[in-house]
Design a protein around this motif. Structure first.
Motif, PDB file in Angstrom:
ATOM      1  N   PRO A 155       0.763  -1.374  -0.043  1.00 13.84           N
ATOM      2  CA  PRO A 155      -0.026  -0.094  -0.118  1.00 13.84           C
ATOM      3  C   PRO A 155       0.632   1.343   0.080  1.00 13.84           C
ATOM      4  N   TYR A 156       2.149   1.286   0.218  1.00 13.24           N
ATOM      5  CA  TYR A 156       2.907   2.374   0.611  1.00 13.24           C
ATOM      6  C   TYR A 156       3.996   2.494  -0.712  1.00 13.24           C
ATOM      7  N   ASN A 215       4.435   7.764   3.503  1.00 15.79           N
ATOM      8  CA  ASN A 215       4.514   7.748   4.450  1.00 15.79           C
ATOM      9  C   ASN A 215       3.757   6.872   5.234  1.00 15.79           C
ATOM     10  N   PRO A 216       3.764   5.920   5.820  1.00 15.77           N
ATOM     11  CA  PRO A 216       2.600   5.493   6.756  1.00 15.77           C
ATOM     12  C   PRO A 216       1.894   6.218   7.581  1.00 15.77           C
ATOM     13  N   SER A 248       5.736  12.668   2.028  1.00 18.23           N
ATOM     14  CA  SER A 248       6.938  12.088   1.786  1.00 18.23           C
ATOM     15  C   SER A 248       7.371  10.908   2.878  1.00 18.23           C
ATOM     16  N   ALA A 249       7.880   9.931   2.295  1.00 18.89           N
ATOM     17  CA  ALA A 249       8.553   9.072   3.176  1.00 18.89           C
ATOM     18  C   ALA A 249       9.985   9.266   3.503  1.00 18.89           C
ATOM     19  N   TRP A 294      11.626  11.221   9.138  1.00 23.67           N
ATOM     20  CA  TRP A 294      10.038  11.387   8.695  1.00 23.67           C
ATOM     21  C   TRP A 294       9.158  10.290   8.827  1.00 23.67           C
ATOM     22  N   CYS A 295       9.580   9.091   9.096  1.00 16.40           N
ATOM     23  CA  CYS A 295       8.929   7.833   9.279  1.00 16.40           C
ATOM     24  C   CYS A 295       8.832   7.489  10.645  1.00 16.40           C
ATOM     25  N   GLY A 296       9.434   8.272  11.614  1.00 20.52           N
ATOM     26  CA  GLY A 296       9.374   8.094  13.038  1.00 20.52           C
ATOM     27  C   GLY A 296      10.111   6.605  13.504  1.00 20.52           C
TER      28      GLY A 296
END
Length: 505
Positions: free
Chosen positions: A70-71, A160-161, A167-168, A202-204
């Motif tokens: 999905p991403y 990005n989830p 953006s990821a 950015w994705c933690g």
């Protein structure tokens, strides 16, 4: 296929290209002189070089459909493992798609390598398998890794989830998104300007750019030899420590690792941080694009370390603001010469050269160059412009100046155990539309590196850890340590992770 003796016309043209004026007799004489050296090339065709043989049997896997992806973070899915037991037993690892996995398609985010299947395993892949890890697949990445966002990958946008409209990060965006989405606990990334730390921030998730030369890049597609890094990304500090333990250390094929000094990264987990000193890098907070809310999250997390007995105070390193300029001087010509004109491998480096990758990339350069992303075109043209018009002068000067950048950070690190700052001065940006103007597509791919790229030229280890959210998007705190002292960064990251206050914000 063999090397053919050049015709008289070809030799005359070669001379003309370099400004040589050759008589007809000289052209004939040079043709005869070519015969001796070309005989050596004939013999090279007959000799068999060593190969990086895979340590595990495998099926090629498959490219997942959108419902399973999905991403857009997977390029290819696999299930490769051995019967070995080790530090990574039961752990699935995603491999950034600029790293060779034998028998599995590799694209490096670019149409230039579409259809290529390597026959070798990169050193880091072999080490993961020998430690009991499972190669879960190839994580999608930016076009030849020339982007810090996630919209240039030829297989599709990487999302990005935390907010799929954003953006990821890049270039290791697929690696970060897969970890953030919980599909794998750890992944490999590459970093030449921030490409591990940007998507991790950015994705933690947690992402560590190791000291230059600690982790071998044998069997990986480079950008520029002197700034290439490979490192771990994970859902926890422990995942990063486990993966770093397995992949780090000297590799006989990679001369950069000759000076590698490994540490006991697992023992650093949970080790009390009391007494450690952190320098809050003033220049890391004052960029024109800095988001005050991001600065606040980072400063609050550093202040909270005081509960663990960590001392912190502000420090200034003015060279930090010039680091990006030095980095530009190094990487633009370095990438144009090594990756693009050097067909993905370059030359004059004592190491392992993946010939099949070089040949596949050369074919792509000859047939599909117009299909690459704007950032690849930018690096190719700007790097070549500087090379042709300034004969490498600025690249050489930047290589000399990088010593001063490194010394400036070293001087600060004599007093402090780590330097701290926001990883990226702002949170993940919206993904630009497919029809965005060229200038916009380039700007949002390259506008986030103010704090990250300097440490690629200085070679210091840099660890980004999640420290909160702003408008639902993660914020990363970056800690930078002394060369080969990743243990200290893991120790500090453990203290932040254990506090856990940031997870609620």
């Amino acid at each position: 296929m063999g090397v053919r003796l050049p015709t008289l016309e070809q030799i005359d043209n070669l001379g003309s290209d370099f400004g040589l004026v050759l008589t007809a007799d000289e052209v004939v004489a040079f043709q005869q002189a070519f015969k001796g050296p070309l005989a050596s090339y004939g013999r090279l065709d007959e000799l068999v070089p060593p190969a990086l043989a895979p340590v595990a049997p495998r099926s090629p896997g498959y490219r997942p459909a959108q419902a399973e992806n999905p991403y857009g973070a997977w390029y290819w899915k696999t299930n490769i493992k051995t019967s070995a037991e080790g530090l990574l037993s039961g752990k699935k690892v995603a491999i950034k798609d600029n790293i060779c996995v034998a028998g599995v398609p590799m694209m490096n985010g670019s149409v230039l390598l579409e259809g290529y299947v390597p026959e070798l395993d990169a050193t880091v892949v072999t080490r993961i398998l020998e430690a009991g890890g499972t190669i879960a697949g190839k994580a999608a990445c930016e076009d030849l890794c020339f982007s810090g966002a996630s919209h240039t990958c030829a297989s599709g946008v990487i999302r990005n989830p935390h907010n799929p409209a954003h953006s990821a990060g890049g270039s290791s965006g697929g690696s970060a998104a897969l970890v953030a989405a919980g599909e794998v606990p750890m992944a490999l990334g590459g970093d030449q300007g921030g490409s591990i730390r940007t998507p991790s921030s950015w994705c933690g998730i947690y992402g560590l750019k190791p000291t230059w030369g600690l982790v071998p890049t044998t069997g990986s597609m480079p950008i520029s030899y002197s700034v290439d890094h490979c490192g771990p990304m994970g859902a926890s500090v422990e995942d990063v420590a486990r993966l770093l333990t397995v992949i780090s250390g000297h590799d006989g094929w990679d001369t950069r690792t000759i000076s590698a000094r490994t540490g006991d990264y697992m023992a650093a987990l949970g080790k009390p941080a009391r007494g450690l000193r952190v320098g809050i890098l003033r220049e890391g907070f004052g960029h024109p694009e800095s988001d005050p809310a991001v600065n606040e999250k980072v400063r609050a997390t550093i202040a909270a370390l005081g509960k663990a007995g960590v001392e912190a105070e502000e420090v200034s390193v003015p060279w930090h603001l010039d680091g990006p300029h030095v980095w530009s001087g190094v990487i633009l010509e370095g990438a144009a010469e090594m990756m693009l004109k050097g067909y993905g491998v370059g030359n004059n480096i004592q190491g392992y050269y993946p010939l099949s990758m070089q040949e596949a990339f050369a074919r792509g350069m000859g047939t599909r160059l117009n299909d690459v992303s704007p950032t690849v075109k930018l690096v190719l043209m700007l790097g070549e412009y500087m090379h042709r018009n300034y004969h490498g002068r600025y690249h050489s000067k930047a290589q000399n100046l990088r010593v001063l950048v490194r010394r400036a950070y070293d001087a600060a690190l004599e007093k402090y155990d780590a330097l701290a700052m926001p990883t990226i001065p702002f949170t993940a940006t919206p993904i630009p539309p497919a029809d965005a103007p060229l200038g916009t597509a380039i700007d949002v791919a390259l506008n986030m590196q103010a704090n990250t790229c300097s440490f690629d030229v200085s070679g210091h280890p840099a660890f980004t850890v999640p420290c909160g959210r702003v408008n639902g998007l993660p914020v990363g705190l970056m800690m930078v340590g002394r060369h080969f002292e990743e243990t200290t960064l893991i120790q500090l990251a453990s203290a932040i992770e254990a506090a856990g206050d940031w997870k609620l914000n």
